[in-house]
Every structure is written in structure tokens, then in C-alpha cells.
Write a protein that holds these residues in place. Structure first.
Motif: not given
Length: 267
Positions: A209-216, A80-87
Motif C-alpha cells: 500500500r503506497y503513499t507518495i508525496d512529490e513535494e517531499l 513527520r507526515s507526507i501527503y498523497d493528493t492522488t491517492a
């Protein structure tokens, strides 16, 4: 002169945005997963012409990518993956239950369209509550579908929920926003209904260290956990990460993967 600077800044922003689209992060993450499954870390070789070096870490330690888990060839049962287009980063949770079992959490950092850092928490037998079969079973039961756009939380709300969860471990005055049916997957153990944890002070979490995905509605936080493993110093402590799903401002799911330097520190 001012107009030229503004145009240059706008051009740079457009280039960075184009290199950090959701689709580009998905493609890079898919390439990583193919390399992990194939045991061919050479997927980074085209970057040799790039001036940006690649830093490869497993369990918070830099190692030779050709000698790490990427070189082994793993049958992936779940990811399962999440994607952070800001970082400009992605986070992927991987479960393998056959041959050598693993639960792996990997953060890919991207700069100028190239992977510049691969940071993995690699858990196997003897790590904290490790049970790959349990992790697979409970992962498959959860719903991590995209949240309808009108119901999505902001990046700030999602990050605040993640911070509240882990900061409450050392501060009883913090009340994380838990969903009534919050569930926590810790290693291969699954707990529902009560997700709050608290430990005796002093309790300091370092190196977030953060990875944030608003869509999910997701946030993953790499950090260090003090005192768990007696084989290493209390601070900075044990390498761990927490992946959270936030819906309507409430924490619904939590996944924790924690490494033991000395095997069976969980016992």
C-alpha cells in the motif's frame, strides 16, 4: 448526451480534487495527531452520519478504535507526515519516548473528505530493533525539507525507487538507485553508506500500500515481510512499512518499522 456526461465527470473530478488537497490532508492528519495525544478516538464521531464506514487496523488486524493506541493518550516527541493528493492519503511517523515508548506509522485513507481507513504499524518494546530514543535522535538529524519544484521527481520515479529497494530483497539482479550517503533507520539502529539488503529465496512481499508525496520526494510502503517472526506463518508474514526519501532519483533515507507478534523476535 456526451456533453452532459463530460460535464458530470469534470464536476466529479473537481469535487474529488477539492477534497484531496494538501491542506485538507494536513488538517485531517493534524486531527489524528491531536486525537492520539489526547487519547480521544472520538475525533471520528462526526462521520457517523456518513454512509462510509471507518476501518481501523493496528498491525494489520481490525480492532475496536476505542481499545487501540488512539485511546491511550501519548506524549508525542516527534512526528513527520507526507501527503498523497492522488491517492487521497497521508502517512505519519510518530515517536514517543516517555512513559510507554512507541514508534508508530499511520496511513490515513480519505474518501469524500472523510477518513475511511486508519492503518497503523504500532511498534513498542520487543519489536524489531525497537529503540524509541534512537529513532527520535536519528529522525531529528535528517533533512526532509520540501524539494524545490524544479528538482522534484515524478510520482512514477519515486514509486519505482521504493519498489526497487524492497523488491531487491529477494532479487539480486535489481540494483536500487541509492545515494552515496544513503542512510537506513531500522527500529532504533542507524546504518549509513550501504543500504542494500538481500535474502534467500523464495521471498515474496505481499499487500503493498503506497503513499507518495512529490513535494517531499517521499514514498511509504506498507507491506508484509516473510519469515522474520517464527510465531506466524511465513506468508504473508510480518506487518512492516518502509518510508523512503528520494532526491534526484536517488534513495537518501530509509525508515523501517516492523512488528513482532511474539515479543523479542528481534533477538
Amino acid at each position: 448526451m456526451i456533453s452532459i456526461v463530460l460535464v458530470a465527470c469534470a464536476t466529479l473530478a473537481t469535487q474529488v480534487s477539492a477534497q484531496c488537497t494538501r491542506d485538507s490532508l494536513k488538517a485531517i492528519t493534524a486531527e489524528y495527531l491531536a486525537s492520539l495525544a489526547g487519547g480521544k478516538p472520538s475525533f471520528v464521531s462526526p462521520q457517523k452520519t456518513n454512509s462510509l464506514p471507518l476501518l481501523y487496523l493496528e498491525n494489520d488486524a481490525p480492532i475496536d478504535i476505542a481499545k487501540g493506541v488512539l485511546s491511550q493518550g501519548i506524549k508525542i516527541d516527534f512526528n513527520r507526515s507526507i501527503y498523497d493528493t492522488t491517492a487521497c492519503a497521508s502517512y505519519t511517523e510518530i515517536v514517543a519516548t516517555t512513559k510507554h515508548s512507541y514508534v508508530i506509522g499511520t496511513r490515513l485513507s480519505v474518501t469524500d473528505g472523510k477518513v475511511t481507513k486508519i492503518d497503523s504499524v504500532v511498534c513498542d518494546d520487543g519489536d524489531w530493533l525497537f529503540n524509541a530514543a534512537g529513532s527520535l535522535r536519528y529522525n531529528q538529524q535528517e533533512n526532509w525539507d520540501p524539494i524545490p519544484e524544479a528538482k522534484r521527481n515524478t510520482r512514477e520515479v519515486i514509486k519505482a525507487a521504493g519498489d526497487a529497494y524492497i523488491d531487491a530483497w529477494g532479487d539480486k539482479t535489481i540494483s536500487p538507485p541509492f545515494d552515496a550517503k544513503c542512510a537506513r533507520l531500522e527500529g532504533g539502529s542507524y546504518l549509513t553508506g550501504n543500504c542494500k539488503l538481500n535474502f534467500q529465496p523464495p521471498f515474496v512481499l505481499l499487500n503493498k500500500r503506497y503513499t507518495i508525496d512529490e513535494e517531499l520526494g517521499a514514498v511509504d510502503i506498507f507491506h508484509n515481510f516473510p519469515f522474520l517472526d517464527k510465531a506466524i506463518a511465513r506468508d504473508p508474514g510480518t506487518q512492516t512499512n518502509n518510508l523512503l526519501r528520494v532526491e534526484g532519483g536517488k534513495i537518501k533515507y530509509i525508515h523501517e518499522n516492523t512488528v513482532c507478534q511474539k515479543k523479542s523476535c528481534a533477538k
